[in-house]
Scaffold this motif. Structure first.
Motif, mmCIF file in Angstrom:
data_model
loop_
_atom_site.group_PDB
_atom_site.id
_atom_site.type_symbol
_atom_site.label_atom_id
_atom_site.label_comp_id
_atom_site.label_asym_id
_atom_site.label_seq_id
_atom_site.Cartn_x
_atom_site.Cartn_y
_atom_site.Cartn_z
ATOM 1 N N GLY A 111 -55.369 4.069 31.675
ATOM 2 C CA GLY A 111 -53.977 3.698 31.905
ATOM 3 C C GLY A 111 -53.037 4.353 30.912
ATOM 4 N N LEU A 124 -52.523 -1.961 31.499
ATOM 5 C CA LEU A 124 -52.941 -0.566 31.631
ATOM 6 C C LEU A 124 -54.153 -0.398 32.544
ATOM 7 C CD1 LEU A 124 -52.555 0.708 27.934
ATOM 8 C CD2 LEU A 124 -50.994 1.041 29.864
ATOM 9 N N LEU A 145 -52.047 2.456 37.836
ATOM 10 C CA LEU A 145 -52.171 3.315 36.661
ATOM 11 C C LEU A 145 -53.546 3.987 36.624
ATOM 12 C CD1 LEU A 145 -50.389 1.234 33.861
ATOM 13 C CD2 LEU A 145 -49.573 3.291 35.021
ATOM 14 N N GLN A 146 -54.574 3.305 37.082
ATOM 15 C CA GLN A 146 -55.896 3.919 37.133
ATOM 16 C C GLN A 146 -55.902 5.117 38.089
ATOM 17 O OE1 GLN A 146 -58.737 2.770 35.137
ATOM 18 N NE2 GLN A 146 -56.834 2.017 34.227
#
Length: 680
Positions: A30, A302, A307-308
């Motif tokens: 993240g 994160l 975000l991944q």
């Protein structure tokens, strides 16, 4: 960027504690996503850099070092050569595909004036030395910088590639020490990379203070950022933070990253000590996520799926976003993209990044898992290099052959200013190309044969690299010194044939942006010191004449005028007994005249009235001095009071204000007529 920008290996179970530093970290994925989104958004909308690249530099060393340290004392130590091949096998294929795609777009829609430099940058990017090429251009007055290069972003990958080689060597040495001496891996790595950090950081601060533009691309000034990542591996199990402290430290690190680009001039002040900001912020986020994750932990945020997904494609996103942005600006003739245009660029970048990861990056990683032969990385690297090298090499070879063939016909097909003296030359062959060719425009600067020697040789630091001479100067009975800025440099092309015919020597004392108007602000803060050193050298040697440009034209509302302080220069020359050939400046324009002529069906579309840049009478006529001989080539630059961009099938200008070398050379007969009867 490094393999940390791609999808991580997921075979390691996540766990915490002392050995948690080996665990797969979703929060670091993240963090990569946050960093690449900062890089992209700041490039697209703000025309600035964000510090996100500094995060990647640190994280790449963090993961590289972590892999080594984990295996240093174990039964299966890292094999350095194979490991290094694996790193570049992971990086180069996607980069090579991107390079080929960029070249195809460049050859389709970019101006031909960029072809040659982009081909050179393609080689530099393929060889991971693009940062040094850009460093040279950053301090080069003569580099064309009006259009950004779509390969400019490869500088950071070049820095990483160079650092990876050094890191693997240093880590291999650490591994040998650990296995032979039984020393602690953490202690050995901490000492070695602590020393690298200290040396590089001091160098970075000093280098940034003295030459920031060069330092920005200097690998040595960036190594401490990598060393910080290696030291983080050693420090991680020794840092103990409570639950509240982890929340505070993590979020503080994220806020610091988000505001960095808005608060600091990252491009103008980095690397130096200011780069500690993003490095420490990233370290804080990594440290904060190494313990148990609570409800308000940054690590949970994160680790979110969006975000991944971005982190998975971060490397590809870095590769594609910049050329898409630059191409948009080039095609549309704009300097800003706007809100809607920027959003479109980011969406397209995300889509192409996903495609690049799926079509190139994922299959390469899959091949690694199914075939562990040492020939796999070698084969991948060879194929990836060939994908770029073959088309670039073939294009350069064909271009070279075309240029040589055109040069052979130039005397008949490209008479330049000679058509103004002999109207019978006014109709070149219909298929004769305009010279200089767009691919050779960067060769249109006038240079002399060699560094100054004999009585002109000097060890003055200010003059280093700015004094040169023709080959026959040491043997010549008479010598002319050309002194001043790039406009004096370019008019020398008209002087050289006259000097050769008369056996004169010619000496250059030239620094771009530093005229002999001693009260005129220079484009370089060192102009005043350089001017004084150059004038002192002329006073000491006393050539038979000094040539300089004595007026200054303007593309705006200001009238042509005498160079401020030119009288003081003339006084100095008069005191030394050196006659001066005072040349009137050529017109300047508010646009690139060469690009206009090349892109127009009718060169007259680019013509500008002489009065738009030059005064009705030469301002130098007011200089009444016995040792001054005025030279005015305006009738052969702006015939019939119209400043055109092409005469006699030769481009008059190489940009918006400098005469082309080829056209200036055709002015030689007109210059010869205005020189005094005797030199010396």
């Amino acid at each position: 960027m490094h393999l940390t920008l791609g999808s991580p290996t997921r075979s390691v179970p996540e766990h915490r504690g002392t050995e948690g530093r080996w665990a797969y970290r979703r929060d670091v994925d993240g963090l990569r996503a946050v960093a690449i989104l900062l890089v992209v958004s700041y490039h697209v909308w703000f025309g600035r850099v964000s510090g996100g690249v500094d995060v990647f530099l640190m994280l790449s060393a963090f993961f590289l070092t972590r892999g080594f340290v984990r295996r240093m004392a174990g039964p299966a130590p890292v094999r350095p050569v194979r490991h290094l091949l694996g790193v570049f096998r992971r990086l180069l294929p996607a980069a090579a595909v991107t390079l080929v795609g960029i070249l195809a777009v460049v050859w389709s829609v970019y101006p031909e004036t960029m072809y040659r430099s982009i081909a050179e940058q393609a080689w530099a990017s393929l060889g991971y030395v693009q940062n040094w090429l850009l460093a040279a251009d950053a301090v080069d007055y003569y580099a064309r910088t009006d259009v950004p290069s779509p390969l400019q972003h490869f500088w950071s990958m070049s820095v990483q590639g160079q650092a990876f080689v050094l890191w693997v060597i240093l880590l291999w040495v650490c591994q040998i020490a650990v296995r032979r001496r039984g020393w602690s891996p953490d202690r050995v790595v901490g000492v070695v990379f602590g020393a690298v950090f200290a040396i590089s950081f001091v160098y970075s601060v000093v280098r940034t203070a003295s030459a920031q533009q060069l330092a920005y691309f200097d690998t040595g000034a960036r190594l401490w950022e990598f060393a910080a990542g290696s030291l983080l591996v050693v420090a991680l199990p020794r840092v103990r933070l409570g639950a509240v402290a982890r929340v505070v430290v993590g979020w503080a690190g994220l806020v610091g990253l988000l505001v960095l680009g808005a608060v600091l001039d990252v491009q103008g002040g980095f690397p130096g000590f200011l780069a500690l900001w993003p490095v420490l912020c990233a370290a804080a986020i990594v440290v904060a996520g190494s313990g148990e994750t609570g409800r308000f932990s940054l690590a949970r945020v994160l680790s979110a799926r969006p975000l991944q997904a971005v982190g998975r494609d971060a490397y590809a996103l870095y590769l594609v976003h910049w050329p898409i942005l630059v191409t948009f600006l080039v095609v549309n003739g704009r300097t800003e993209v706007g809100l809607v245009g920027g959003a479109g660029i980011i969406v397209l970048s995300l889509l192409l990044a996903r495609l690049l990861t799926w079509a190139v990056d994922r299959p390469v990683r899959a091949w690694r898992r199914t075939d562990t032969s040492s020939l796999v990385p070698v084969t991948v690297l060879a194929v990836a290099a060939a994908v770029v090298a073959v088309p670039v090499g073939a294009w350069q070879a064909s271009t070279w052959l075309q240029e040589r063939a055109i040069e052979e016909r130039a005397l008949q097909a490209n008479p330049g200013a000679a058509v103004l003296r002999d109207p019978s030359l006014s109709k070149p062959p219909a298929d004769a190309p305009l010279l200089p060719l767009p691919t050779l425009i960067d060769d249109e600067w006038v240079h002399l044969d060699r560094e100054c020697s004999g009585e002109w040789a000097n060890d003055v630091e200010m003059l280093r690299g700015t004094c040169s001479e023709t080959t026959g100067t040491p043997r010549a009975r008479h010598t002319i010194a050309v002194i001043g800025d790039s406009h004096a440099q370019q008019i020398t092309s008209a002087l050289l044939p006259v000097a050769e015919a008369n056996g004169w020597g010619v000496v250059f004392l030239i620094k771009g942006g530093c005229s002999m108007g001693l009260d005129e602000p220079g484009m370089d803060e060192r102009c005043d010191g350089w001017r004084e050193a150059a004038i002192e050298l002329v006073e000491r040697v006393r050539p038979d004449a000094a040539l300089t440009v004595v007026t200054r034209s303007d593309a705006g509302e200001d009238d042509e005028r005498l160079r401020p302080g030119i009288e003081r220069f003339l006084d100095r020359m008069d005191g030394a007994g050196v006659p001066v050939l005072g040349v009137r400046d050529n017109p300047r324009f508010a646009f690139n005249m060469y690009d206009c002529v090349v892109g127009s069906d009718d060169p007259l579309d680019c013509a500008v009235p002489r009065s738009a840049s030059l005064a009705d009478r030469n301002p130098a006529d007011d200089l009444d001095r016995p040792g001054l001989h005025l030279v005015d080539l305006t009738p052969w630059i702006c015939p019939d009071d119209l400043c055109v961009g092409e005469i006699g099938n030769v481009a008059v200008y190489r940009d918006d204000n400098h005469l082309s070398r080829l056209y200036a050379r055709t002015l030689s007969p007109s210059l010869a007529e205005q020189l005094p009867a005797t030199i010396g």
